[in-house]
Write a protein that holds these residues in place. Sequence first.
Motif, PDB file in Angstrom:
ATOM      1  N   PHE A 112      -9.832  83.921   0.138  1.00  0.00           N
ATOM      2  CA  PHE A 112      -9.527  82.704  -0.816  1.00  0.00           C
ATOM      3  C   PHE A 112     -10.957  81.717  -1.000  1.00  0.00           C
ATOM      4  O   PHE A 112     -11.249  81.409  -0.145  1.00  0.00           O
ATOM      5  N   SER A 113     -11.186  81.587  -2.477  1.00  0.00           N
ATOM      6  CA  SER A 113     -12.354  80.720  -2.653  1.00  0.00           C
ATOM      7  C   SER A 113     -11.653  79.420  -3.560  1.00  0.00           C
ATOM      8  O   SER A 113     -11.537  79.639  -4.540  1.00  0.00           O
ATOM      9  N   PRO A 114     -11.801  78.113  -2.855  1.00  0.00           N
ATOM     10  CA  PRO A 114     -10.992  77.088  -3.819  1.00  0.00           C
ATOM     11  C   PRO A 114     -12.106  77.087  -5.225  1.00  0.00           C
ATOM     12  O   PRO A 114     -11.377  76.622  -6.315  1.00  0.00           O
ATOM     13  N   GLU A 115     -13.290  77.067  -4.972  1.00  0.00           N
ATOM     14  CA  GLU A 115     -14.033  76.953  -6.246  1.00  0.00           C
ATOM     15  C   GLU A 115     -13.683  78.059  -7.311  1.00  0.00           C
ATOM     16  O   GLU A 115     -13.415  77.730  -8.246  1.00  0.00           O
ATOM     17  N   GLN A 116     -13.642  79.397  -7.150  1.00  0.00           N
ATOM     18  CA  GLN A 116     -13.353  80.316  -7.862  1.00  0.00           C
ATOM     19  C   GLN A 116     -11.958  79.939  -8.328  1.00  0.00           C
ATOM     20  O   GLN A 116     -11.660  80.276  -9.713  1.00  0.00           O
ATOM     21  N   PHE A 117     -10.921  79.587  -7.791  1.00  0.00           N
ATOM     22  CA  PHE A 117      -9.678  79.364  -7.988  1.00  0.00           C
ATOM     23  C   PHE A 117      -9.703  78.292  -8.956  1.00  0.00           C
ATOM     24  O   PHE A 117      -9.109  78.340 -10.060  1.00  0.00           O
ATOM     25  N   LEU A 118     -10.455  77.319  -9.022  1.00  0.00           N
ATOM     26  CA  LEU A 118     -10.406  76.043  -9.812  1.00  0.00           C
ATOM     27  C   LEU A 118     -11.049  76.563 -11.118  1.00  0.00           C
ATOM     28  O   LEU A 118     -10.761  75.799 -12.266  1.00  0.00           O
ATOM     29  N   ASP A 119     -11.791  77.419 -11.225  1.00  0.00           N
ATOM     30  CA  ASP A 119     -12.846  78.209 -12.361  1.00  0.00           C
ATOM     31  C   ASP A 119     -11.903  79.002 -13.060  1.00  0.00           C
ATOM     32  O   ASP A 119     -12.233  79.621 -13.962  1.00  0.00           O
ATOM     33  N   MET A 120     -10.638  79.560 -12.457  1.00  0.00           N
ATOM     34  CA  MET A 120      -9.988  80.582 -12.955  1.00  0.00           C
ATOM     35  C   MET A 120      -9.601  80.274 -14.260  1.00  0.00           C
ATOM     36  O   MET A 120      -8.768  79.041 -14.593  1.00  0.00           O
ATOM     37  N   THR A 121      -9.375  81.307 -15.455  1.00  0.00           N
ATOM     38  CA  THR A 121      -8.794  81.022 -16.649  1.00  0.00           C
ATOM     39  C   THR A 121      -7.413  81.871 -16.972  1.00  0.00           C
ATOM     40  O   THR A 121      -7.331  83.001 -16.245  1.00  0.00           O
ATOM     41  N   ILE A 122      -6.514  81.343 -17.209  1.00  0.00           N
ATOM     42  CA  ILE A 122      -5.305  81.980 -17.590  1.00  0.00           C
ATOM     43  C   ILE A 122      -4.845  81.669 -19.063  1.00  0.00           C
ATOM     44  O   ILE A 122      -5.211  80.712 -19.631  1.00  0.00           O
ATOM     45  N   THR A 123      -4.246  82.528 -19.560  1.00  0.00           N
ATOM     46  CA  THR A 123      -3.754  82.593 -20.960  1.00  0.00           C
ATOM     47  C   THR A 123      -2.097  82.353 -20.939  1.00  0.00           C
ATOM     48  O   THR A 123      -1.598  81.954 -22.149  1.00  0.00           O
ATOM     49  N   GLU A 124      -1.233  82.631 -19.919  1.00  0.00           N
ATOM     50  CA  GLU A 124       0.073  82.283 -19.835  1.00  0.00           C
ATOM     51  C   GLU A 124       0.450  80.797 -19.899  1.00  0.00           C
ATOM     52  O   GLU A 124      -0.366  80.020 -19.405  1.00  0.00           O
ATOM     53  N   SER A 125       1.671  80.465 -20.252  1.00  0.00           N
ATOM     54  CA  SER A 125       2.096  79.042 -20.057  1.00  0.00           C
ATOM     55  C   SER A 125       2.988  79.046 -18.929  1.00  0.00           C
ATOM     56  O   SER A 125       3.456  80.184 -18.581  1.00  0.00           O
ATOM     57  N   ASN A 126       3.060  77.984 -18.284  1.00  0.00           N
ATOM     58  CA  ASN A 126       3.938  77.768 -17.271  1.00  0.00           C
ATOM     59  C   ASN A 126       5.365  77.234 -17.599  1.00  0.00           C
ATOM     60  O   ASN A 126       5.494  76.493 -18.645  1.00  0.00           O
ATOM     61  N   ASP A 127       6.603  77.557 -16.863  1.00  0.00           N
ATOM     62  CA  ASP A 127       7.954  77.120 -17.402  1.00  0.00           C
ATOM     63  C   ASP A 127       7.745  75.582 -16.812  1.00  0.00           C
ATOM     64  O   ASP A 127       7.239  75.008 -16.106  1.00  0.00           O
ATOM     65  N   THR A 128       8.874  74.979 -17.862  1.00  0.00           N
ATOM     66  CA  THR A 128       8.833  73.605 -17.346  1.00  0.00           C
ATOM     67  C   THR A 128      10.221  73.015 -16.889  1.00  0.00           C
ATOM     68  O   THR A 128      10.458  72.039 -16.661  1.00  0.00           O
ATOM     69  N   LYS A 129      10.951  74.001 -17.120  1.00  0.00           N
ATOM     70  CA  LYS A 129      12.410  73.850 -16.624  1.00  0.00           C
ATOM     71  C   LYS A 129      12.914  75.042 -15.611  1.00  0.00           C
ATOM     72  O   LYS A 129      12.764  76.280 -15.961  1.00  0.00           O
ATOM     73  N   ALA A 130      13.387  74.912 -14.747  1.00  0.00           N
ATOM     74  CA  ALA A 130      14.003  75.780 -13.662  1.00  0.00           C
ATOM     75  C   ALA A 130      15.470  76.104 -14.149  1.00  0.00           C
ATOM     76  O   ALA A 130      16.298  75.290 -14.614  1.00  0.00           O
ATOM     77  N   THR A 131      15.694  77.360 -14.070  1.00  0.00           N
ATOM     78  CA  THR A 131      16.913  77.968 -14.381  1.00  0.00           C
ATOM     79  C   THR A 131      18.034  77.758 -13.231  1.00  0.00           C
ATOM     80  O   THR A 131      17.518  78.266 -12.002  1.00  0.00           O
ATOM     81  N   PRO A 132      19.123  77.188 -13.389  1.00  0.00           N
ATOM     82  CA  PRO A 132      20.061  76.623 -12.128  1.00  0.00           C
ATOM     83  C   PRO A 132      20.601  77.975 -11.585  1.00  0.00           C
ATOM     84  O   PRO A 132      21.042  78.741 -12.229  1.00  0.00           O
ATOM     85  N   VAL A 133      20.845  77.817 -10.439  1.00  0.00           N
ATOM     86  CA  VAL A 133      22.088  78.569  -9.821  1.00  0.00           C
ATOM     87  C   VAL A 133      23.284  78.359 -10.662  1.00  0.00           C
ATOM     88  O   VAL A 133      23.826  77.383 -10.980  1.00  0.00           O
ATOM     89  N   PRO A 134      24.024  79.586 -11.064  1.00  0.00           N
ATOM     90  CA  PRO A 134      25.078  79.522 -11.559  1.00  0.00           C
ATOM     91  C   PRO A 134      26.082  79.035 -11.062  1.00  0.00           C
ATOM     92  O   PRO A 134      26.225  78.851  -9.797  1.00  0.00           O
TER      93      PRO A 134
END
Length: 149
Positions: free
Chosen positions: A2-24
């Motif tokens: 693992f390289s912290p510098e490479q991790f911080l420079d990583m580019t992603i195109t997906e969005s993150n969830d903003t809400k969790a689906t609750p346990v039914p």
Amino acid sequence: MFSPEQFLDMTITESNDTKATPVPVGEYTGIIEEVKPRNWVSKADPSKAGVALDIIWSIDDYEVKQALGRDRVTVKQGVMLDLSDSGGLDMGKGKNLGLGRLREACNLNTPGQPFSFSMLVGRLAKIRVEHRIADDNIFAEVKQVAKMA
């Protein structure tokens, strides 16, 4: 490696969830993973404060794991504690009912039998999960506990 510098420079195109689906909502077999005390202060009346116990339950249910897309499914139970003037647990009549119900469900509520909160970890019980809505969020919480049949 693992390289912290490479991790911080990583580019992603997906969005993150903003809400969790609750346990039914439903009844499940739960295993206590963690017990944590916490202080609380009322938002409505800051003169009211106390101690609560947060119980983290693990639910080992294949269908729930599949529906939520998670390998590990947990849900929290909050137990408000009644304290004595000296700061210990109030063992008076009608006090600490939530704790008493939890201990009873986990077979740890026998008079004369030593008890400590750490003894709850690893215990099984039947739990009832319900939903609480706050603002735009839905939270799954344990509302009832009972002994396993």
